[in-house]
Design an enzyme around this catalytic site. Structure first.
Site, PDB file in Angstrom:
ATOM      1  N   GLY A  12       0.829  -1.203   0.000  1.00 11.93           N
ATOM      2  CA  GLY A  12       0.000   0.000   0.000  1.00 11.93           C
ATOM      3  C   GLY A  12       0.865   1.256   0.000  1.00 11.93           C
ATOM      4  N   GLY A  15       4.136   0.808   2.294  1.00 15.53           N
ATOM      5  CA  GLY A  15       5.012  -0.249   1.778  1.00 15.53           C
ATOM      6  C   GLY A  15       5.628   0.114   0.433  1.00 15.53           C
ATOM      7  N   ASP A  34       2.079  -8.627  -0.972  1.00 19.26           N
ATOM      8  CA  ASP A  34       0.726  -8.201  -0.594  1.00 19.26           C
ATOM      9  C   ASP A  34      -0.221  -9.369  -0.846  1.00 19.26           C
ATOM     10  OD1 ASP A  34      -0.452  -5.077  -0.166  1.00 19.26           O
ATOM     11  OD2 ASP A  34      -1.947  -6.602  -0.681  1.00 19.26           O
ATOM     12  N   THR A 120       2.821  -1.272  11.204  1.00 16.76           N
ATOM     13  CA  THR A 120       1.355  -1.329  11.289  1.00 16.76           C
ATOM     14  C   THR A 120       0.846  -0.839  12.651  1.00 16.76           C
ATOM     15  OG1 THR A 120       1.457  -3.249   9.821  1.00 16.76           O
ATOM     16  CG2 THR A 120      -0.621  -2.891  10.994  1.00 16.76           C
ATOM     17  N   ARG A 152       8.735  14.693  12.884  1.00 16.81           N
ATOM     18  CA  ARG A 152       7.639  15.668  12.787  1.00 16.81           C
ATOM     19  C   ARG A 152       7.900  16.852  13.727  1.00 16.81           C
ATOM     20  NH1 ARG A 152       2.861  11.040  12.544  1.00 16.81           N
ATOM     21  NH2 ARG A 152       2.614  11.120  10.268  1.00 16.81           N
ATOM     22  N   HIS A 176       3.183   5.269  20.636  1.00 11.91           N
ATOM     23  CA  HIS A 176       2.828   6.004  19.427  1.00 11.91           C
ATOM     24  C   HIS A 176       1.325   6.200  19.470  1.00 11.91           C
ATOM     25  CE1 HIS A 176       3.044   7.469  15.414  1.00 11.91           C
ATOM     26  NE2 HIS A 176       2.295   6.522  14.915  1.00 11.91           N
TER      27      HIS A 176
END
Ligand code: TXD
Length: 312
Positions: A12, A15, A34, A120, A152, A176
């Site tokens: 996706g 990845g 996948d 993930t 960030r 996280h």
């Protein structure tokens, strides 16, 4: 010399973009896996066709078959569902636990010596799933979150002060999620403490923006979550391992008593080198910071309890 082999599971946004970074950095050969037929194959073919333009020699293979991943040095796990607007990371828990458990078991069978980087969400909880499914020692299973969160924070400090991000060190620990623990006290710009460069309310605003940074992008994209910076962070971690860089970066690692936390994955500064997690740094925190770490650990612990109840 044998080239590094990097398996990326999930073709996706994160990845496929990770495959792009690996190729553009010439870091090693890529196998992109996948469940969806054709997508990893198509994306790898497309990337392979950029090789003549970019002057790179890596091999990129897209597949639905784990046999092709055999003897990988690194496995990056991005398979799962991405957050949709209004969906918390925790809503994803059981759905993604099923996916992560399955893909980690299938891939580590073929690469028993690999270093596993989990991406993930919900991140820290998925590290527990990956640890169990792989049967690997915990120094070879880590989660990517702190590097992204600190990147960030660095970006926001750079925008605020209008200085190069290169000179900014921003410290983020904890889980996280909304419970992450940015530490302005340990952040600096060219060695100058951040706390002497910005007013407390400006620092607090940047801390808040860092905490909500994932959601800010979800709200803008509407159909997915961030992927450029997450994939770049995961590939930086892979590079630290492959090139034995011995970098000191925040990652989700399994604690065994550090910060008063035992048996939970949580974001802490680690030494990441050719053996994986070579050291976990236990820095001195003040009472507020320790309490924030504990809140973060409690949130991860709750998810792990749910996972345990469901056999993960
Ligand atoms: O900081 C962090 N750790 C994160 C985490 C930052 C950004 C994104 N983060 C999480 O990564 C996000 O919440 C998701 O859980 C993953 C992947 O995010 P991405 O944006 O790449 O999601 P996509 O584009 O939906 O891609 C997921 C792919 C998709 O192609 C599915 O077909 C595939 O995963 N998928 C599978 N592949 C193999 N095997 C199985 N079982 C499978 N199930 C889904």
């Amino acid at each position: 010399m044998r080239r590094a082999k990097i398996t990326i599971i999930g073709a996706g946004n994160v990845g496929a973009t990770a495959a792009h970074w690996v190729a553009s950095k010439d870091l090693g050969d890529v196998v992109l896996v996948d469940v969806v037929q054709g997508v990893p194959q198509g994306k790898c073919l497309d990337l392979t066709e950029t090789a003549p333009l970019e002057d790179i020699d890596v091999t990129l293979v897209g597949t639905n078959d784990y046999a092709e991943t055999a003897n990988s040095d690194v496995i990056i796990v991005t398979a799962g569902l991405a957050r949709k607007p209004g969906m918390s990371r925790d809503d994803l828990l059981l759905r993604n636990a099923e996916v992560v458990s399955e893909v980690v078991r299938s891939s580590t069978q073929h690469s028993p010596d690999a270093f596993v980087i989990v991406v993930t969400n919900p991140l820290d909880a998925m590290c527990h799933v990956a640890l169990k499914a792989s049967g690997f020692p915990s120094h070879r299973v880590v989660g990517m979150a702190g590097l992204l969160d600190s990147s960030r924070f660095r970006a926001f400090i750079g925008m605020e002060l209008k200085v190069s991000v290169e000179d900014i060190v921003a410290f983020v620990m904890g889980g996280h999620g909304d419970q992450m623990v940015p530490l302005p006290r340990l952040s600096s710009v060219g060695g100058i403490p951040l706390t002497t460069l910005l007013a407390p309310e400006r620092i607090e605003a940047l801390v808040q923006r860092t905490r909500m940074a994932g959601g800010e992008i979800v709200a803008l994209l509407k159909t997915g979550s961030a992927y450029y910076s997450p994939s770049a962070s995961a590939v930086r971690m892979a590079a630290a391992y492959i090139n034995d860089r011995r970098r000191v970066i925040p990652c989700s690692a399994l604690l065994s008593g550090q910060y008063g936390i035992d048996g939970l994955y949580i974001g802490v500064p680690i030494l990441l080198g050719g053996k994986g997690v070579e050291q976990i740094f236990e820095i001195e925190l003040n009472q507020d910071e320790l309490a924030a770490m504990q809140r973060s650990a409690d949130a991860v612990g709750e998810l792990v309890e749910v996972l345990n109840k469901h056999g993960y």
